[in-house]
Design an enzyme around this catalytic site. Sequence first.
Site, PDB file in Angstrom:
ATOM      1  N   VAL A 116       0.863  -1.179   0.000  1.00 41.86           N
ATOM      2  CA  VAL A 116       0.000   0.000   0.000  1.00 41.86           C
ATOM      3  C   VAL A 116       0.896   1.225   0.000  1.00 41.86           C
ATOM      4  O   VAL A 116       1.908   1.257   0.709  1.00 41.86           O
ATOM      5  CB  VAL A 116      -0.910   0.018   1.252  1.00 41.86           C
ATOM      6  CG1 VAL A 116      -1.776   1.272   1.280  1.00 41.86           C
ATOM      7  CG2 VAL A 116      -1.774  -1.240   1.312  1.00 41.86           C
ATOM      8  N   CYS A 117       0.525   2.239  -0.768  1.00 47.06           N
ATOM      9  CA  CYS A 117       1.225   3.529  -0.750  1.00 47.06           C
ATOM     10  C   CYS A 117       2.711   3.282  -1.063  1.00 47.06           C
ATOM     11  O   CYS A 117       3.043   2.494  -1.949  1.00 47.06           O
ATOM     12  CB  CYS A 117       0.976   4.199   0.605  1.00 47.06           C
ATOM     13  SG  CYS A 117       1.346   5.965   0.686  1.00 47.06           S
ATOM     14  N   THR A 118       3.615   3.925  -0.340  1.00 49.03           N
ATOM     15  CA  THR A 118       5.037   3.763  -0.647  1.00 49.03           C
ATOM     16  C   THR A 118       5.591   2.413  -0.186  1.00 49.03           C
ATOM     17  O   THR A 118       6.779   2.141  -0.393  1.00 49.03           O
ATOM     18  CB  THR A 118       5.865   4.903  -0.022  1.00 49.03           C
ATOM     19  OG1 THR A 118       5.552   4.996   1.367  1.00 49.03           O
ATOM     20  CG2 THR A 118       5.543   6.221  -0.693  1.00 49.03           C
ATOM     21  N   THR A 137       1.525   3.164  -6.570  1.00 49.90           N
ATOM     22  CA  THR A 137       1.969   3.644  -5.255  1.00 49.90           C
ATOM     23  C   THR A 137       1.326   5.027  -5.047  1.00 49.90           C
ATOM     24  O   THR A 137       0.510   5.464  -5.871  1.00 49.90           O
ATOM     25  CB  THR A 137       3.514   3.722  -5.199  1.00 49.90           C
ATOM     26  OG1 THR A 137       3.918   4.108  -3.877  1.00 49.90           O
ATOM     27  CG2 THR A 137       4.075   4.748  -6.175  1.00 49.90           C
TER      28      THR A 137
END
Lengths: 209, 209
Positions: free
Chosen positions: B101-103, B121
């Site tokens: 998830v995300c970075t 991302t």
Amino acid sequence: MTEVRIGFVLFPGVTALDAVGPYEVLSRVPGARVFWLAGEVGAVAAQGGLGLEADTPFEECPPLNVICVPGGPGQAGAMDDPRLLAFLRQQAETADWITAVCTGSLVLGAAGLLRGYRATTHWRFRDCLADLGALPLDKRVVCDRNRVTAAGVSAGIDMALALVAKLADERTARAIQLGIEYDPAPPFDSGSAWTAEEDLKAEALRRVL
Amino acid sequence: MTEVRIGFVLFPGVTALDAVGPYEVLSRVPGARVFWLAGEVGAVAAQGGLGLEADTPFEECPPLNVICVPGGPGQAGAMDDPRLLAFLRQQAETADWITAVCTGSLVLGAAGLLRGYRATTHWRFRDCLADLGALPLDKRVVCDRNRVTAAGVSAGIDMALALVAKLADERTARAIQLGIEYDPAPPFDSGSAWTAEEDLKAEALRRVL
């Protein structure tokens, strides 16, 4: 910058997302200082087993600007916890905003803090609000004077964004929304109890409560 | 019932919602058993100060069915942590689903696990995926073979619901969505970097990263 003190109440069996959703939004308000509150400092076991660390005992918490009470299956215990309820009543005398997510509204209600207020909670428990003197609404977020309540679990994110617009301003709320990339796109259209079939509702309650 | 082992990787400066969003969804899959993983057992300080308890050291984790790597400002440290990267590489050999998830996607990339895979991302870092050998897509959730990646922070909820449909079935995903009342209604329409003005994007990064 003025400090904005935001306190999240923890108890065993709290639903982590009820608290963490609003946390990721409210903790970005300019001047925010967050307190994780419980009877004692240390890990509190959330629903499903995740430990969330309480960093401040109720008695050591300074006056809060924002109180947030999450829900979860431990809500029944919280409604019977005299220290927790006394803490809420005392903080509510001076807090700017008294908020709850999901069945956290029932805990606020048990503290007598929703009497005569419009409010919401998880769809399964909305009727229970009336027993606590509140006026239940079938809405995702309800703001009545300084009480702000959210529907089930994920609704705390929407509630917190609306609250940031009041605590700071709409531009700040929009920036935080963009920062957490909250442009939701659920893969299914099954989040609303209004349109759900009875057997899916029964399965939802078995899986989630 | 077959056990479905789901592991969330923690590191200092992780964004709590990146992990807790998918946790509230995936932990409801039939047979789910969740592991909170870090170098050592104990509290890990997430972005903003919340302590999340790791319950399993990397070396003691059994083979996982699902690995989930959240992001957050601590992602740079995670990308430089040889134990963490070795753990991901080892688990990836047998895991059914490798997710971020995300970075967290950048951490997967640093472990060499996105080479030749389409991935996403947080909008600010999408270009960085190419440097790690991935093929970045401007999408909220990307599934390429057994890699499933999500855009910024809140996108993990959408990702996890899509994953439940694969891990279990669509009906289970719909029941969980209803249980967490995920019928999102953001009060503003500012969650997408596609339509955001440059100065709001700058403010979003200041507030959230």
